[in-house]
Design an enzyme around this catalytic site. Structure first.
Site, PDB file in Angstrom:
ATOM      1  N   GLY A  98       0.815  -1.209   0.000  1.00  0.00           N
ATOM      2  CA  GLY A  98       0.000   0.000   0.000  1.00  0.00           C
ATOM      3  C   GLY A  98       0.847   1.255   0.000  1.00  0.00           C
ATOM      4  N   TYR A  99       1.763   1.352   0.952  1.00  0.00           N
ATOM      5  CA  TYR A  99       2.643   2.514   1.059  1.00  0.00           C
ATOM      6  C   TYR A  99       3.506   2.668  -0.192  1.00  0.00           C
ATOM      7  CZ  TYR A  99       6.676   5.263   2.648  1.00  0.00           C
ATOM      8  OH  TYR A  99       7.692   6.194   2.757  1.00  0.00           O
ATOM      9  N   ALA A 100       4.117   1.571  -0.634  1.00  0.00           N
ATOM     10  CA  ALA A 100       5.028   1.636  -1.770  1.00  0.00           C
ATOM     11  C   ALA A 100       4.309   2.059  -3.046  1.00  0.00           C
ATOM     12  CB  ALA A 100       5.709   0.281  -1.972  1.00  0.00           C
ATOM     13  N   ALA A 159       8.790   9.284   5.525  1.00  0.00           N
ATOM     14  CA  ALA A 159       8.190   9.582   4.240  1.00  0.00           C
ATOM     15  C   ALA A 159       8.484   8.486   3.258  1.00  0.00           C
ATOM     16  CB  ALA A 159       8.738  10.903   3.718  1.00  0.00           C
TER      17      ALA A 159
END
Length: 282
Positions: free
Chosen positions: A153-155, A282
């Protein structure tokens, strides 16, 4: 003439480090996060003349208000850094709660898009008076297109930010606003430590800690590197990567006893040490 920098997500972590380093270099700094109290307090700690402005980057009106308040205080904005980000990791996409994915999309991707839009419009307008600006976006794991276990998800949001940077650079080619991106690698922030604390003690965590000691870096190290880039001249849309494969190999070869984590962990449960600077990765 002193320059002005706006950094989103800058009350803690890398954003806070960027704000402090820019202030040391003579910038007028605008510190921002979702909470007004945190933003004002952090700004006062960064510099006596820093401005703290609350901003939820997923809200377009608040992003515009952030720009407007910075200009009202300092006259113009020379540097805008899309740093606000949230990493909710440790699960495959199949079990990632939908609200987690939506939150990361809203902050990491939509927030950066809105920051680019507002800053680009404002900087283009101020360029008629001879003062343009630069917009940088902070990338992260996955921006290079390589899958990262437990971070789909983040990537995905960070991969999209790389595309955003390249597309915006093409749209603005030949114009007065410089576009760029930085990929800071693994920075020791509260965001990382929060995720690390989720792991139970054992061989898997021990192996992770050995690897973190190879690839991790302190906030101050990355902030100094990034601010040198902000001050440089480079091609439109350039992406700067701190943690290259060559750097990792050199550390493994030349620094076999490299230790980053002990500065942040006080005991075996992974709690951050007293006085550790915290912030969102981040």
């Amino acid at each position: 003439m002193r320059q002005t920098a706006v950094i989103t997500g800058s009350t803690r972590g890398l954003g806070r480090g960027l704000a402090e380093e820019l202030a040391r270099r003579g910038y007028q700094v605008v510190v921002s996060a979702q909470g007004e109290e945190d933003s004002v307090r952090a700004a006062a700690e960064v510099s006596p003349d820093a401005l703290g402005v609350p901003c939820d980057v997923s809200d377009a009106d608040q992003v515009q208000r952030l720009w407007d308040r910075a200009v009202a205080r300092f006259g113009a904005v020379d540097l805008w850094v899309n740093n606000a980000g949230l990493a909710l990791t440790g699960q495959p996409l199949a079990t990632l709660p939908p609200e987690d994915f939506r939150t990361m999309l809203s902050i990491n991707l939509i927030g950066a898009m809105q920051g680019c839009q507002v800053a680009l419009r404002g900087m283009t307008a101020q360029a008629t008076g001879g003062r343009a600006g630069r917009i940088y976006t902070v990338l992260g794991a996955g921006a290079d297109g390589q899958p990262v276990p437990g971070m789909t998800g983040y990537a995905t949001t960070k991969r999209a930010l790389q595309f955003l940077t390249h597309s915006l650079a093409q749209e603005t080619a030949g114009g007065p606003v410089r576009i760029g991106a930085i990929s800071p690698g693994l920075v020791m922030t509260e965001g990382f430590l929060r995720e690390h604390r989720r792991m139970v003690a054992g061989p898997e965590r021990a192996a992770r800690e050995r690897w973190v000691n190879v690839i991790g870096d302190h906030v101050s190290t990355i902030a100094h590197w990034a601010c040198d880039i902000f001050a440089s001249r480079h091609e439109q849309g350039a992406e700067f990567v701190w943690l290259s494969a060559e750097k990792i190999a050199a550390r493994q070869r030349d620094e076999p006893g490299r230790d980053i984590l002990s500065r942040y962990l006080r005991d075996e449960d992974g709690s951050p040490a007293t006085g550790t600077q915290e912030g969102a990765t981040a």
